[in-house]
Structure formats: structure tokens, C-alpha cells
Enzyme design. Structure first.
Site, PDB file in Angstrom:
ATOM      1  N   TYR A 115     -12.147  -1.998  -3.870  1.00  0.00           N
ATOM      2  CA  TYR A 115     -12.947  -2.179  -2.550  1.00  0.00           C
ATOM      3  C   TYR A 115     -14.327  -1.927  -2.400  1.00  0.00           C
ATOM      4  CZ  TYR A 115      -8.492  -2.165  -0.036  1.00  0.00           C
ATOM      5  OH  TYR A 115      -6.975  -2.524   0.281  1.00  0.00           O
TER       6      TYR A 115
ATOM      7  N   ASN B  15      -1.998   0.303   6.637  1.00  0.00           N
ATOM      8  CA  ASN B  15      -1.580  -0.854   7.068  1.00  0.00           C
ATOM      9  C   ASN B  15      -0.866  -1.593   6.301  1.00  0.00           C
ATOM     10  OD1 ASN B  15      -3.609  -1.838   5.598  1.00  0.00           O
ATOM     11  ND2 ASN B  15      -4.867  -3.022   7.208  1.00  0.00           N
TER      12      ASN B  15
ATOM     13  N   GLU C  90      -9.766 -10.738  -7.492  1.00  0.00           N
ATOM     14  CA  GLU C  90      -8.663  -9.656  -7.060  1.00  0.00           C
ATOM     15  C   GLU C  90      -7.516  -9.713  -8.246  1.00  0.00           C
ATOM     16  OE1 GLU C  90      -9.845  -8.844  -2.551  1.00  0.00           O
ATOM     17  OE2 GLU C  90      -7.884  -9.692  -3.008  1.00  0.00           O
TER      18      GLU C  90
ATOM     19  N   LYS D 195       0.672  -1.448   0.055  1.00  0.00           N
ATOM     20  CA  LYS D 195      -0.190   0.036   0.122  1.00  0.00           C
ATOM     21  C   LYS D 195       0.916   1.251  -0.036  1.00  0.00           C
ATOM     22  CE  LYS D 195      -4.041  -2.235   2.199  1.00  0.00           C
ATOM     23  NZ  LYS D 195      -4.910  -2.110   3.086  1.00  0.00           N
TER      24      LYS D 195
ATOM     25  N   HIS E 258      -2.418  -5.357   1.436  1.00  0.00           N
ATOM     26  CA  HIS E 258      -3.692  -6.032   1.465  1.00  0.00           C
ATOM     27  C   HIS E 258      -3.585  -7.358   1.072  1.00  0.00           C
ATOM     28  CE1 HIS E 258      -7.563  -7.132   0.065  1.00  0.00           C
ATOM     29  NE2 HIS E 258      -7.199  -7.629  -0.950  1.00  0.00           N
TER      30      HIS E 258
HETATM   31  P1  CMP Z   1      -7.568  -4.477   3.527  1.00  0.00           P
HETATM   32  O1  CMP Z   1      -7.056  -5.826   4.150  1.00  0.00           O
HETATM   33  O2  CMP Z   1      -6.939  -3.904   2.560  1.00  0.00           O
HETATM   34  O3  CMP Z   1      -9.086  -4.456   3.459  1.00  0.00           O
HETATM   35  C1  CMP Z   1     -10.058  -3.397   3.741  1.00  0.00           C
HETATM   36  C2  CMP Z   1      -9.217  -2.335   4.430  1.00  0.00           C
HETATM   37  O4  CMP Z   1      -9.841  -1.218   4.928  1.00  0.00           O
HETATM   38  C3  CMP Z   1      -8.107  -2.785   5.487  1.00  0.00           C
HETATM   39  O5  CMP Z   1      -7.189  -3.476   5.014  1.00  0.00           O
HETATM   40  C4  CMP Z   1      -7.935  -1.568   6.129  1.00  0.00           C
HETATM   41  O6  CMP Z   1      -6.815  -0.903   5.351  1.00  0.00           O
HETATM   42  C5  CMP Z   1      -8.969  -0.686   5.937  1.00  0.00           C
HETATM   43  N1  CMP Z   1      -9.885  -0.368   7.261  1.00  0.00           N
HETATM   44  C6  CMP Z   1     -10.457  -1.506   7.970  1.00  0.00           C
HETATM   45  N2  CMP Z   1     -10.905  -0.919   9.173  1.00  0.00           N
HETATM   46  C7  CMP Z   1     -10.690   0.517   9.054  1.00  0.00           C
HETATM   47  C8  CMP Z   1     -10.904   1.319   9.868  1.00  0.00           C
HETATM   48  N3  CMP Z   1     -11.520   1.162  10.964  1.00  0.00           N
HETATM   49  N4  CMP Z   1     -10.538   2.512   9.651  1.00  0.00           N
HETATM   50  C9  CMP Z   1      -9.942   2.926   8.614  1.00  0.00           C
HETATM   51  N5  CMP Z   1      -9.669   1.970   7.567  1.00  0.00           N
HETATM   52  C10 CMP Z   1     -10.002   0.549   7.824  1.00  0.00           C
END
Ligand code: CMP
Length: 140
Positions: free
Chosen positions: A51, A114, A128, A11, A117
Site C-alpha cells: 500500500y 471493507n 499487484e 481482507k 481490495h
Molecule cells: P482498498 O481498495 O484496499 O485501498 C486502500 C484502502 O485504504 C481502502 O481499500 C480502505 O480499506 C482504506 N481506506 C480508505 N479510506 C480510508 C479511511 N478514511 N480510513 C481508513 N481506511 C481507509
């Protein structure tokens, strides 16, 4: 155990901090092989389409803005039980809950930013992968 393929994104928070190599090393050290890889800069609309399953979530707009804020590295990882293995190497979505040594424990900045993904199931992996790569681009 079956040889599987899964989809992965490095990311914007990680590409901006030049962590691509460090993250790929975690995948490779876990026995996952990169069989496709491309660095691209998504538009907010493309991030939103990817998403779409999270459209009703309160963080959806923030998530799409973030995913379009800098380049990402989209990859296909192959290995025994690749979907589960990738999720193990990534660690929990929220870095505060991620096990020591996982990518998110070491590199993630917050639950939103984070670092990685990964697909959560075989059907998702298929969809995906097809969103980012053609069959010709998968080189095992
Ligand atoms: P990912 O595994 O990419 O799938 C969906 C994404 O939404 C997740 O990782 C996080 O980056 C994001 N996400 C999930 N929960 C939250 C939250 N509470 N606030 C902001 N982003 C979130």
C-alpha cells in the site's frame, strides 16, 4: 471487450468471519474466474510495501496494522473487463455508499475494514499481481 486479469484481496475482517467462500461466489457469479489464489498472513512491513501509494494518507498506519492483523486471501481474477467488473462486484470503498448486493454493502464493516481490495487500472493490476504471484502460479 478484452479478456483481462485483475488482482483481488479478501481482507482480514472477512477471513476472520469465514466469508471467503461467500465472497468468491460473488466473483464467480459475476463471470470472473479465479486463476490464482493463496491464503497468507502479511507482516506489517509487507502490507506497507503493498500500500506504499497511500504512505502519506492519515489512515496508512491503521491500514497496514489491519492488513497484518489476520490472514488474507490474495487472488487473480480473469474475465471480460475483469478490472471494471471486479470493482462493480466489490461496490464503493465506503460500505455506506456501496450499491445493494455488492460485497461491501453485504459484508464490509467500515471504510477501513471493507472486506476486499481490487486493482483500479491495468498497470496497477500488473504490479499487484506480480507482488504476490509468479507467472507459474497463474493457471487460467
Ligand atoms: P482498498 O481498495 O484496499 O485501498 C486502500 C484502502 O485504504 C481502502 O481499500 C480502505 O480499506 C482504506 N481506506 C480508505 N479510506 C480510508 C479511511 N478514511 N480510513 C481508513 N481506511 C481507509
Amino acid at each position: 471487450m478484452a479478456l483481462e486479469r485483475t488482482f483481488s484481496i479478501i481482507k482480514p475482517d472477512a477471513t476472520k468471519r469465514n466469508l471467503t467462500g461467500a465472497i468468491v461466489k460473488k466473483f464467480e457469479d459475476a463471470g470472473l474466474r479465479v486463476v490464482a489464489s493463496k491464503r497468507i498472513h502479511l507482516t506489517k512491513a509487507q502490507a506497507g510495501e503493498f500500500y506504499a501509494v497511500h504512505k502519506e494518507r492519515p489512515f496508512y498506519d491503521e491500514l497496514c496494522e489491519f492488513m497484518a492483523s489476520a490472514p488474507i486471501v490474495a487472488q487473480v481474477l480473469e474475465g471480460e473487463d475483469a478490472i471494471a467488473k471486479n470493482r462493480e462486484v466489490m461496490g464503493a470503498t465506503n460500505p455506506a455508499d456501496a450499491a445493494p448486493g455488492t460485497i461491501r454493502a453485504e459484508f464490509a464493516e467500515s471504510v477501513g475494514e471493507n472486506s476486499v481490495h481490487g486493482s483500479d487500472a491495468p498497470e496497477t493490476a500488473k504490479t499487484e499481481i506480480a507482488y504476490f504471484f509468479s507467472g507459474l502460479e497463474l493457471v487460467g
